[in-house]
Each structure stands twice: as C-alpha cells, then as structure tokens.
Motif scaffolding. Structure first.
Motif, short mmCIF file in Angstrom:
data_model
loop_
_atom_site.label_atom_id
_atom_site.label_comp_id
_atom_site.label_asym_id
_atom_site.label_seq_id
_atom_site.Cartn_x
_atom_site.Cartn_y
_atom_site.Cartn_z
N THR A 4 -5.00 2.15 -10.88
CA THR A 4 -3.63 2.09 -10.37
C THR A 4 -3.41 0.77 -9.66
O THR A 4 -4.09 0.46 -8.68
CB THR A 4 -3.37 3.25 -9.40
N PRO A 5 -2.45 -0.06 -10.12
CA PRO A 5 -2.25 -1.35 -9.47
C PRO A 5 -1.60 -1.19 -8.10
O PRO A 5 -0.76 -0.32 -7.89
CB PRO A 5 -1.34 -2.10 -10.44
N ARG A 8 2.91 -4.05 -9.07
CA ARG A 8 3.32 -4.15 -10.48
C ARG A 8 4.70 -4.77 -10.54
O ARG A 8 5.64 -4.24 -9.94
CB ARG A 8 3.32 -2.78 -11.16
N ARG A 10 7.61 -6.61 -13.23
CA ARG A 10 8.03 -6.86 -14.61
C ARG A 10 9.40 -7.53 -14.61
O ARG A 10 10.36 -7.00 -14.03
CB ARG A 10 8.09 -5.56 -15.42
N ASP A 26 6.02 -11.58 -14.63
CA ASP A 26 5.24 -10.35 -14.75
C ASP A 26 3.95 -10.54 -13.95
O ASP A 26 3.30 -11.59 -14.05
CB ASP A 26 4.88 -10.05 -16.21
N ASP A 28 0.52 -8.18 -12.08
CA ASP A 28 -0.19 -6.99 -11.63
C ASP A 28 -1.29 -7.41 -10.67
O ASP A 28 -1.96 -8.42 -10.89
CB ASP A 28 -0.84 -6.25 -12.81
N GLY A 30 -4.56 -5.43 -8.97
CA GLY A 30 -5.31 -4.20 -8.90
C GLY A 30 -5.66 -3.82 -7.48
O GLY A 30 -5.83 -4.68 -6.61
#
Length: 279
Positions: A4-5, A8, A10, A26, A28, A30
């Motif tokens: 599960t980041p 996140r 986008r 974009d 992510d 972690g």
C-alpha cells in the motif's frame, strides 16, 4: 515496504497564470520508503510537496496521502505528517527541552519528548537555549519537532543546507535511524546528489513540471547499463566488463598498469544529462 503506497499521485496539474508548474505528474511512494525528489529550481518540486502536505490546492489530478485527499485532510490526518522546512522559525530564547515539550502538546499521541531529544542526539543540550546551538544542532532540533507526533510520513526540505561534511553525515545517520527503527516514510528534496544517493531508496527527477526519470540511485537514467571507461597511459576503452579488461591489461604490462583509471558516469553526470534534455 508494504504494497500500500503512502503517497499516490496521478495526473497532477498546477498552473500559476500562464505558467504551468506541474503538467501531469504521476508519483508513488511506498510505505517505509525514502524517496528523493530532484530537479532544478522551478521544476515543480515545491508545488508538488505543498500539494501533498495540504498547503496548496491543485488544478487537476488525483492525490492520496496516507489514504486521504489532502484537500479534505482533517487534524487527525495532519497529525500523521511530519514537516521539516528549509527555514524554520527561530525560537531562540527557548531551550531544546522547552521547545520539544511545547510542540508535543499539539499531537494526540506524541512520542516522549525526552526520548525524542535523545533520539536526535541532543540529550546533552536539552537545557541549552536554541540561540546557543550550532547549525547542525538546530537542524536536529527541527527533526525532533518534525517527528514528535509519531508521523507516518516525514517531509524533509533541503535538510542539510549549509552543513559541513561531518554534520551532514551525522544527520544522514539520524534519518537512517528513524527509517530503520520506526518505519517512517520519507520524502526528501535536496540539491545534494550525494545526499540523495546516500539516503534514498528511489529517486524521481522532475523538470518542466514533468517526471523525466525515476529509479534507484544505481540505475537512474540507465546508469547501470552505461559502459565503463578504462583509461591507462597508452589508451582508453569503453567496456561492459571492466574487471576483465583490467586483468588483461595487467597481464599485458606484467603487473601494474601505468596511469590506470576506471570510471563510469556519476549520479551527477546522469542527472545533468536528464535535466539538460528537458530544459
């Protein structure tokens, strides 16, 4: 890191009048990862970080930080963020102990202030007024304030600007300890590429409001695949197997190879190429 980041993003966009600061980012991060966000001045780093912190609105895109949209982050969500700014307010007349205890009152479940003071290496300075601390000690205090609320995500903005080499390495050890001991996720912005290489699991380079490269420090921009240059007194050669070439040269010269150097592009070389292509 878990699947599960912690962050996140986008299609993140932000404009200021006619200026497009972020043009479809974009990203992510972690959980438990240390990510360094790199880029030249004006690339969009500050806008990105301020949007993630909930301090600046976005024009378009999806953003989730610790599972929440920063636009709708409440006090409980904010309590899970730690922020260490490049320039912090100077509370010079307070002592280290008074400062950390003061900020602990803002959080629902703070760490023990005395433990945090010890964690950042200021136990012997706990009774010292901030104005009497060195630059490196003040920065450690900034981190103490940043982590007193048990943040799951810590933002570090140019944390070692102005440090001497020894102070920078001590600071790096502190950050590694926080990550290793508490599993804190860290978003680091820095102009020091050796700092990014020393601390980050992954690098993201932005230029012109776009992500132009991302990867581990050793592989960013195809760095791992770039051929190594071997030079010696009588010539030079690019090779994918420098060890074999050096061994062959040693046999050729029956021992020491005169003027031998082995080099591959540094992180700085790769970074400058990346931002140069998008300037």
């Amino acid at each position: 890191m878990t699947e599960t980041p912690a962050v996140r993003v986008r299609g993140l966009r932000k404009t200021y009048g006619a200026l497009t600061a972020l043009d479809g980012i974009d990203l992510d991060i972690g959980t438990g990862e240390v990510l360094a966000l790199l880029g030249p001045n004006g690339a969009g780093k500050t806008s990105t970080v301020e949007i993630l912190e909930g301090h600046r609105d976005r024009d378009a895109g999806e953003v989730a930080v610790l599972g929440r949209d920063p636009r709708r982050g409440d006090l409980a969500w904010r309590a899970e963020l730690g922020i260490v700014l490049q320039d912090c307010a100077d509370l010079g007349e307070l002592t280290v102990r008074e400062t950390v205890h003061h900020f602990a009152r803002y959080f629902p479940r703070p760490r023990d202030p005395e433990e945090v003071i010890a964690l950042v290496g200021l136990a012997d300075k706990a009774g010292t007024r901030i104005r009497a601390l060195s630059g490196g000690q003040r920065r450690r205090l900034d981190v103490a304030v940043g982590v007193i609320g048990r943040p799951r995500l810590l933002f570090l903005d140019e944390p070692t600007t102005g440090f001497d080499p020894q102070a920078r390495r001590l600071f790096w050890s502190l950050i590694r300890s926080l990550v290793g001991r508490h599993g804190t996720t860290v978003l680091l912005t820095t102009h020091y590429l050796d700092e990014a290489e020393a601390l980050a699991d992954r690098l993201v380079v932005i230029a012109g409001g776009r992500v132009v490269a991302e990867g581990a420090p050793a592989t960013l921009g195809g760095r791992a695949a770039v051929r190594t240059t071997v030079r010696w007194a009588d010539g030079q050669q690019d090779t994918e197997d420098p060890a074999a070439l050096v061994a062959d040269l040693a046999r050729r010269y029956a021992g020491t190879v005169p003027g031998l150097t082995v080099s591959r592009p540094s992180l700085e070389d790769v970074y400058l190429d990346l931002i140069g292509e998008h300037s």
